[in-house]
Motif scaffolding. Structure first.
Motif, PDB file in Angstrom:
ATOM      1  N   TYR A 121       0.820  -1.211   0.000  1.00  0.00           N
ATOM      2  CA  TYR A 121       0.000   0.000   0.000  1.00  0.00           C
ATOM      3  C   TYR A 121       0.855   1.261   0.000  1.00  0.00           C
ATOM      4  CZ  TYR A 121      -4.051  -2.827   1.537  1.00  0.00           C
ATOM      5  OH  TYR A 121      -5.059  -3.726   1.631  1.00  0.00           O
ATOM      6  N   ILE A 124       4.324   3.538  -4.052  1.00  0.00           N
ATOM      7  CA  ILE A 124       3.534   4.025  -5.173  1.00  0.00           C
ATOM      8  C   ILE A 124       4.397   4.103  -6.423  1.00  0.00           C
ATOM      9  CG2 ILE A 124       2.140   5.959  -6.016  1.00  0.00           C
ATOM     10  CD1 ILE A 124       0.940   4.404  -3.638  1.00  0.00           C
ATOM     11  N   ARG A 125       3.827   3.744  -7.547  1.00  0.00           N
ATOM     12  CA  ARG A 125       4.541   3.799  -8.821  1.00  0.00           C
ATOM     13  C   ARG A 125       4.822   5.253  -9.212  1.00  0.00           C
ATOM     14  NH1 ARG A 125       0.569  -0.458 -11.968  1.00  0.00           N
ATOM     15  NH2 ARG A 125       1.300  -2.373 -10.944  1.00  0.00           N
ATOM     16  N   ASP A 140      -5.294  10.175  -7.793  1.00  0.00           N
ATOM     17  CA  ASP A 140      -5.393   8.721  -7.657  1.00  0.00           C
ATOM     18  C   ASP A 140      -4.016   8.111  -7.913  1.00  0.00           C
ATOM     19  OD1 ASP A 140      -8.136   8.753  -7.136  1.00  0.00           O
ATOM     20  OD2 ASP A 140      -8.629   8.746  -9.272  1.00  0.00           O
ATOM     21  N   SER A 142      -1.357   4.457  -7.760  1.00  0.00           N
ATOM     22  CA  SER A 142      -1.363   3.017  -7.977  1.00  0.00           C
ATOM     23  C   SER A 142      -0.206   2.382  -7.220  1.00  0.00           C
ATOM     24  CB  SER A 142      -1.236   2.718  -9.482  1.00  0.00           C
ATOM     25  OG  SER A 142      -1.281   1.330  -9.721  1.00  0.00           O
ATOM     26  N   GLY A 147      -1.299  -3.120  -8.429  1.00  0.00           N
ATOM     27  CA  GLY A 147      -1.993  -1.922  -8.889  1.00  0.00           C
ATOM     28  C   GLY A 147      -3.071  -1.454  -7.944  1.00  0.00           C
ATOM     29  N   TYR A 148      -2.899  -1.706  -6.648  1.00  0.00           N
ATOM     30  CA  TYR A 148      -3.945  -1.369  -5.679  1.00  0.00           C
ATOM     31  C   TYR A 148      -4.179   0.141  -5.666  1.00  0.00           C
ATOM     32  CZ  TYR A 148      -6.823  -1.768  -1.518  1.00  0.00           C
ATOM     33  OH  TYR A 148      -7.883  -1.730  -0.635  1.00  0.00           O
ATOM     34  N   PRO A 149      -5.442   0.595  -5.731  1.00  0.00           N
ATOM     35  CA  PRO A 149      -5.731   2.036  -5.823  1.00  0.00           C
ATOM     36  C   PRO A 149      -5.611   2.753  -4.483  1.00  0.00           C
ATOM     37  CG  PRO A 149      -7.781   0.800  -5.841  1.00  0.00           C
ATOM     38  CD  PRO A 149      -6.673  -0.222  -5.855  1.00  0.00           C
ATOM     39  N   HIS A 151      -4.870   6.967  -2.785  1.00  0.00           N
ATOM     40  CA  HIS A 151      -5.194   8.349  -3.115  1.00  0.00           C
ATOM     41  C   HIS A 151      -4.424   9.277  -2.184  1.00  0.00           C
ATOM     42  CE1 HIS A 151      -7.537  12.122  -3.212  1.00  0.00           C
ATOM     43  NE2 HIS A 151      -7.835  11.767  -4.447  1.00  0.00           N
ATOM     44  N   LYS A 177     -10.800   0.253  -2.728  1.00  0.00           N
ATOM     45  CA  LYS A 177     -11.377   0.059  -4.058  1.00  0.00           C
ATOM     46  C   LYS A 177     -12.801   0.607  -4.164  1.00  0.00           C
ATOM     47  CE  LYS A 177      -8.512  -3.937  -5.198  1.00  0.00           C
ATOM     48  NZ  LYS A 177      -8.453  -5.326  -5.669  1.00  0.00           N
TER      49      LYS A 177
END
Length: 369
Positions: A121, A124-125, A140, A142, A147-149, A151, A177
């Motif tokens: 979590y 982040i990419r 947003d 990922s 690819g868990y969303p 924010h 999600k």
């Protein structure tokens, strides 16, 4: 000859005016820490290693979950969790385990799959400096694995009684999600924009509990007792079927096929009951529901669990409302105080998260413990 006292007074006045003008230029009505970014001559993993006593727990889980190389050679942004966050999570978990006379768990021996998911979590990419989060609704993000969303957005803490007058922080959220903010779990950062050779580090507040609100629930799942549908057998019927019928790819039979990767999909049409007639009457004190693969708005939000001897007259055994699954393919176990052997059991769906299309991966009727 000029008066030195008058000259000294004039000079002091000019200095005071200069200081006042400088203060007015910098004063934005709040304390802005956006410019306090620092650079570290190394990668993100090396940065964590350079802070002994701060990120020891985070380094331990990164090493265990195989994420070390990601922090070395990938372009990522890390929301760095400090030691107190892990301590809070483990204390909560082991307090609950002691109440059940179970041995304590530690980062070295807890479920690696769950640890991997929760650690991901925070990675982040891509490069995500705080300047990129200034849109009104944030950004947003990922997660680097699956690819868990997630924010993030900028906000300002309060200071000296002035709302929004404090330091600039990032609100970092696990979206679960869901597009509904009320379902999100959010924390804030204490320091932003530490730049490394391969990305950025934002330091999460020490009051944050690692895993957001999932650490304890993920690691204390107790499997339900035997499923009466398979133990005794019987017949499934539903109030209304999908267009392709029960045997369709997303027909009703998919909700009891034992495979969480299939689902029953149908229009709710106001409400929908799923009924199972056992071959012989049995006591069910537990039932389970498993979320489907996508579209959380299709999840059931409110329902009743009922039992019947004849399939006509029903007794309410359990009632749920304002419920939501935290993630996809998630099995939730529900208990009720039933002690009566019923031949028929049903779940009557009365409300969805949003919209009018219902989906469910699995439903089971389980023995009383």
């Amino acid at each position: 000859m000029k008066n030195p006292i008058r000259n000294r007074g004039t000079l002091m006045l000019l200095v005071a005016l200069a200081i006042f003008q400088s203060a007015c230029t910098k004063d934005k009505g709040f304390h802005d820490t956006a410019g306090n970014s620092s650079k570290f001559a190394g990668n993100i993993y090396e940065y964590l290693k350079s802070k002994p006593g701060v990120y020891d727990s985070l380094l331990a889980v990164i090493d265990r979950t195989g994420l070390k190389e990601t922090l070395i050679d990938s372009t990522v942004t890390l929301f760095a969790v400090t030691n107190p966050s892990f301590q809070l999570a483990l204390n909560n978990l082991n307090t609950l385990r002691r109440q059940s006379d179970k041995d304590p768990l530690f980062l070295s021996n807890i479920d690696g799959i769950q640890l991997d998911t929760m650690t991901s979590y925070y990675i982040i990419r891509g490069k995500v400096p705080s300047d990129s989060l200034r849109l009104q609704d944030g950004l947003d993000l990922s997660a680097v694995r699956y690819g868990y969303p997630m924010h993030a957005q900028i906000s300002h803490a309060s200071a000296s009684g002035y709302v929004g007058g404090g330091p600039e922080v990032i609100e970092f959220s696990n979206t679960k999600k869901s597009k509904f903010v009320r379902f999100w779990s959010t924390t804030t950062t204490g320091s932003n924009n530490i730049q490394t050779n391969n990305g950025f580090v934002h330091v999460v507040s020490a009051s944050h509990i690692f895993g957001f609100d999932e650490f304890v629930t993920r690691l204390t799942f107790v499997p339900p007792p035997p499923n009466l549908m398979t133990l005794i057998g019987g017949t499934l019927t539903v109030q209304h079927e999908s267009d392709g019928g029960a045997d369709n790819g997303e027909g009703s039979k998919k909700v009891i096929d034992g495979d969480s990767h299939t689902k029953f999909l149908v229009n709710l049409q106001g409400n929908l009951w799923l009924q199972f007639e056992l071959k012989t009457a049995a006591v069910s004190g537990v039932y389970t529901l498993t979320s489907a693969n996508d579209a959380p708005e299709r999840d059931p939000r409110a329902w009743t669990y009922e039992g019947s001897q004849d399939g006509t007259h029903w007794d309410e055994l359990d009632r749920r409302s304002n419920f939501f699954f935290e993630e996809r393919y998630q099995t939730k176990v529900f208990k009720c105080s039933n002690t009566t052997a019923y031949k028929f059991y049903r779940i009557n769906i009365t409300e969805l998260r949003d919209g009018g299309t219902f989906q469910l991966a699995e439903w089971t009727i389980n023995q009383a413990k």
